[in-house]
Design a protein around this motif. Sequence first.
Motif, PDB file in Angstrom:
ATOM      1  N   THR A 193      66.557  22.725  62.384  1.00 55.58           N
ATOM      2  CA  THR A 193      67.064  23.250  63.643  1.00 55.58           C
ATOM      3  C   THR A 193      66.064  23.038  64.771  1.00 55.58           C
ATOM      4  O   THR A 193      66.455  22.775  65.914  1.00 55.58           O
ATOM      5  CB  THR A 193      67.415  24.752  63.491  1.00 55.58           C
ATOM      6  OG1 THR A 193      68.209  24.918  62.309  1.00 55.58           O
ATOM      7  CG2 THR A 193      68.193  25.257  64.674  1.00 55.58           C
ATOM      8  N   THR A 194      64.770  23.122  64.470  1.00 57.50           N
ATOM      9  CA  THR A 194      63.751  22.830  65.476  1.00 57.50           C
ATOM     10  C   THR A 194      63.841  21.374  65.908  1.00 57.50           C
ATOM     11  O   THR A 194      63.718  21.057  67.099  1.00 57.50           O
ATOM     12  CB  THR A 194      62.348  23.151  64.933  1.00 57.50           C
ATOM     13  OG1 THR A 194      62.304  24.538  64.562  1.00 57.50           O
ATOM     14  CG2 THR A 194      61.274  22.867  65.961  1.00 57.50           C
ATOM     15  N   SER A 198      69.237  30.331  66.547  1.00 59.60           N
ATOM     16  CA  SER A 198      69.332  30.029  65.114  1.00 59.60           C
ATOM     17  C   SER A 198      67.955  29.815  64.514  1.00 59.60           C
ATOM     18  O   SER A 198      67.698  30.232  63.372  1.00 59.60           O
ATOM     19  CB  SER A 198      70.189  28.792  64.882  1.00 59.60           C
ATOM     20  OG  SER A 198      71.511  29.024  65.283  1.00 59.60           O
ATOM     21  N   ILE A 199      67.060  29.175  65.264  1.00 54.34           N
ATOM     22  CA  ILE A 199      65.690  28.981  64.762  1.00 54.34           C
ATOM     23  C   ILE A 199      65.046  30.331  64.495  1.00 54.34           C
ATOM     24  O   ILE A 199      64.443  30.543  63.435  1.00 54.34           O
ATOM     25  CB  ILE A 199      64.843  28.174  65.777  1.00 54.34           C
ATOM     26  CG1 ILE A 199      65.349  26.747  65.872  1.00 54.34           C
ATOM     27  CG2 ILE A 199      63.366  28.194  65.377  1.00 54.34           C
ATOM     28  CD1 ILE A 199      64.716  25.942  66.997  1.00 54.34           C
ATOM     29  N   ILE A 200      65.197  31.251  65.437  1.00 55.84           N
ATOM     30  CA  ILE A 200      64.610  32.583  65.265  1.00 55.84           C
ATOM     31  C   ILE A 200      65.216  33.285  64.054  1.00 55.84           C
ATOM     32  O   ILE A 200      64.509  33.900  63.257  1.00 55.84           O
ATOM     33  CB  ILE A 200      64.783  33.412  66.548  1.00 55.84           C
ATOM     34  CG1 ILE A 200      63.974  32.765  67.672  1.00 55.84           C
ATOM     35  CG2 ILE A 200      64.367  34.865  66.336  1.00 55.84           C
ATOM     36  CD1 ILE A 200      64.277  33.296  69.049  1.00 55.84           C
ATOM     37  N   PHE A 230      66.511  31.868  61.381  1.00 54.77           N
ATOM     38  CA  PHE A 230      66.010  31.224  60.171  1.00 54.77           C
ATOM     39  C   PHE A 230      64.562  31.605  59.894  1.00 54.77           C
ATOM     40  O   PHE A 230      64.156  31.711  58.736  1.00 54.77           O
ATOM     41  CB  PHE A 230      66.153  29.704  60.260  1.00 54.77           C
ATOM     42  CG  PHE A 230      67.582  29.234  60.240  1.00 54.77           C
ATOM     43  CD1 PHE A 230      68.514  29.786  59.384  1.00 54.77           C
ATOM     44  CD2 PHE A 230      67.999  28.218  61.091  1.00 54.77           C
ATOM     45  CE1 PHE A 230      69.832  29.348  59.354  1.00 54.77           C
ATOM     46  CE2 PHE A 230      69.307  27.766  61.073  1.00 54.77           C
ATOM     47  CZ  PHE A 230      70.227  28.331  60.203  1.00 54.77           C
ATOM     48  N   ILE A 231      63.766  31.831  60.948  1.00 51.70           N
ATOM     49  CA  ILE A 231      62.383  32.285  60.753  1.00 51.70           C
ATOM     50  C   ILE A 231      62.382  33.653  60.100  1.00 51.70           C
ATOM     51  O   ILE A 231      61.635  33.899  59.136  1.00 51.70           O
ATOM     52  CB  ILE A 231      61.613  32.301  62.093  1.00 51.70           C
ATOM     53  CG1 ILE A 231      61.326  30.870  62.556  1.00 51.70           C
ATOM     54  CG2 ILE A 231      60.312  33.094  61.966  1.00 51.70           C
ATOM     55  CD1 ILE A 231      60.773  30.761  63.964  1.00 51.70           C
ATOM     56  N   TYR A 281      65.657  25.026  57.053  1.00 50.13           N
ATOM     57  CA  TYR A 281      66.557  25.153  58.192  1.00 50.13           C
ATOM     58  C   TYR A 281      65.795  25.359  59.494  1.00 50.13           C
ATOM     59  O   TYR A 281      66.242  24.943  60.555  1.00 50.13           O
ATOM     60  CB  TYR A 281      67.574  26.276  57.973  1.00 50.13           C
ATOM     61  CG  TYR A 281      68.710  25.840  57.087  1.00 50.13           C
ATOM     62  CD1 TYR A 281      69.661  24.945  57.554  1.00 50.13           C
ATOM     63  CD2 TYR A 281      68.830  26.301  55.785  1.00 50.13           C
ATOM     64  CE1 TYR A 281      70.691  24.521  56.753  1.00 50.13           C
ATOM     65  CE2 TYR A 281      69.864  25.883  54.972  1.00 50.13           C
ATOM     66  CZ  TYR A 281      70.791  24.993  55.460  1.00 50.13           C
ATOM     67  OH  TYR A 281      71.810  24.572  54.662  1.00 50.13           O
ATOM     68  N   VAL A 282      64.634  26.021  59.413  1.00 54.22           N
ATOM     69  CA  VAL A 282      63.794  26.153  60.611  1.00 54.22           C
ATOM     70  C   VAL A 282      63.384  24.766  61.081  1.00 54.22           C
ATOM     71  O   VAL A 282      63.471  24.441  62.274  1.00 54.22           O
ATOM     72  CB  VAL A 282      62.541  27.020  60.330  1.00 54.22           C
ATOM     73  CG1 VAL A 282      61.543  26.929  61.485  1.00 54.22           C
ATOM     74  CG2 VAL A 282      62.929  28.468  60.091  1.00 54.22           C
ATOM     75  N   ARG A 330      63.141  33.473  56.597  1.00 56.69           N
ATOM     76  CA  ARG A 330      62.134  32.669  55.882  1.00 56.69           C
ATOM     77  C   ARG A 330      62.780  31.450  55.212  1.00 56.69           C
ATOM     78  O   ARG A 330      62.466  31.106  54.083  1.00 56.69           O
ATOM     79  CB  ARG A 330      61.393  33.524  54.872  1.00 56.69           C
ATOM     80  CG  ARG A 330      60.560  34.602  55.516  1.00 56.69           C
ATOM     81  CD  ARG A 330      59.670  35.290  54.519  1.00 56.69           C
ATOM     82  NE  ARG A 330      58.744  36.163  55.201  1.00 56.69           N
ATOM     83  CZ  ARG A 330      58.794  37.484  55.142  1.00 56.69           C
ATOM     84  NH1 ARG A 330      59.709  38.071  54.413  1.00 56.69           N
ATOM     85  NH2 ARG A 330      57.915  38.204  55.791  1.00 56.69           N
ATOM     86  N   ASP A 331      63.674  30.823  55.937  1.00 58.95           N
ATOM     87  CA  ASP A 331      64.373  29.635  55.442  1.00 58.95           C
ATOM     88  C   ASP A 331      63.745  28.407  56.098  1.00 58.95           C
ATOM     89  O   ASP A 331      64.237  27.880  57.093  1.00 58.95           O
ATOM     90  CB  ASP A 331      65.858  29.742  55.775  1.00 58.95           C
ATOM     91  CG  ASP A 331      66.701  28.777  54.983  1.00 58.95           C
ATOM     92  OD1 ASP A 331      66.139  27.809  54.429  1.00 58.95           O
ATOM     93  OD2 ASP A 331      67.922  28.996  54.919  1.00 58.95           O
ATOM     94  N   ARG A 332      62.617  27.968  55.548  1.00 62.44           N
ATOM     95  CA  ARG A 332      61.801  26.928  56.162  1.00 62.44           C
ATOM     96  C   ARG A 332      62.534  25.602  56.390  1.00 62.44           C
ATOM     97  O   ARG A 332      62.396  25.003  57.458  1.00 62.44           O
ATOM     98  CB  ARG A 332      60.540  26.714  55.338  1.00 62.44           C
ATOM     99  CG  ARG A 332      59.552  25.850  56.045  1.00 62.44           C
ATOM    100  CD  ARG A 332      58.208  25.869  55.369  1.00 62.44           C
ATOM    101  NE  ARG A 332      57.276  25.116  56.182  1.00 62.44           N
ATOM    102  CZ  ARG A 332      56.355  24.345  55.704  1.00 62.44           C
ATOM    103  NH1 ARG A 332      56.200  24.241  54.405  1.00 62.44           N
ATOM    104  NH2 ARG A 332      55.559  23.690  56.501  1.00 62.44           N
TER     105      ARG A 332
END
Length: 128
Positions: free
Chosen positions: A111-112, A95-97, A99-100, A107-108, A103-105
């Motif tokens: 989720t991180t 999911s992090i990948i 969101f990257i 949520y990145v 370009r949904d900062r």
Amino acid sequence: MENNEGKNAPKQSHAIVVEDFISQSLRWGVVISALIIALGLVTYLFTGDSGYPAGFFPTTISQVLKDVTHFKSFAIIDLGLLLLIATPIFRVAASIIAFIFDRDRPYVMITTYVLAMLILSLLLGKAE
């Protein structure tokens, strides 16, 4: 109006592809872990031996992996359980990948943080 629809279509299809990949990885993670656990159970039923002395269980990933190569039934079951635990953690990382790429900062970052807490809880947790 056609231009707006054209701009949204690739992003929607990208989101569908990512969600489909994550969904499939969750399904396969559960299926593969269930098969590994079943293999360990069948091994235990046929041999009647866990591969360990009474009351002892492998407690580290390296020990489980080493003992799986020696076909110890409880180690095989533990491997399946570890894979089952890792499956949703993989989902968070995927999911992090996603969101990257979107370009949904916010949520990145969220989720991180969730992934960091999951990993931290695994590292700090103890088996007794």
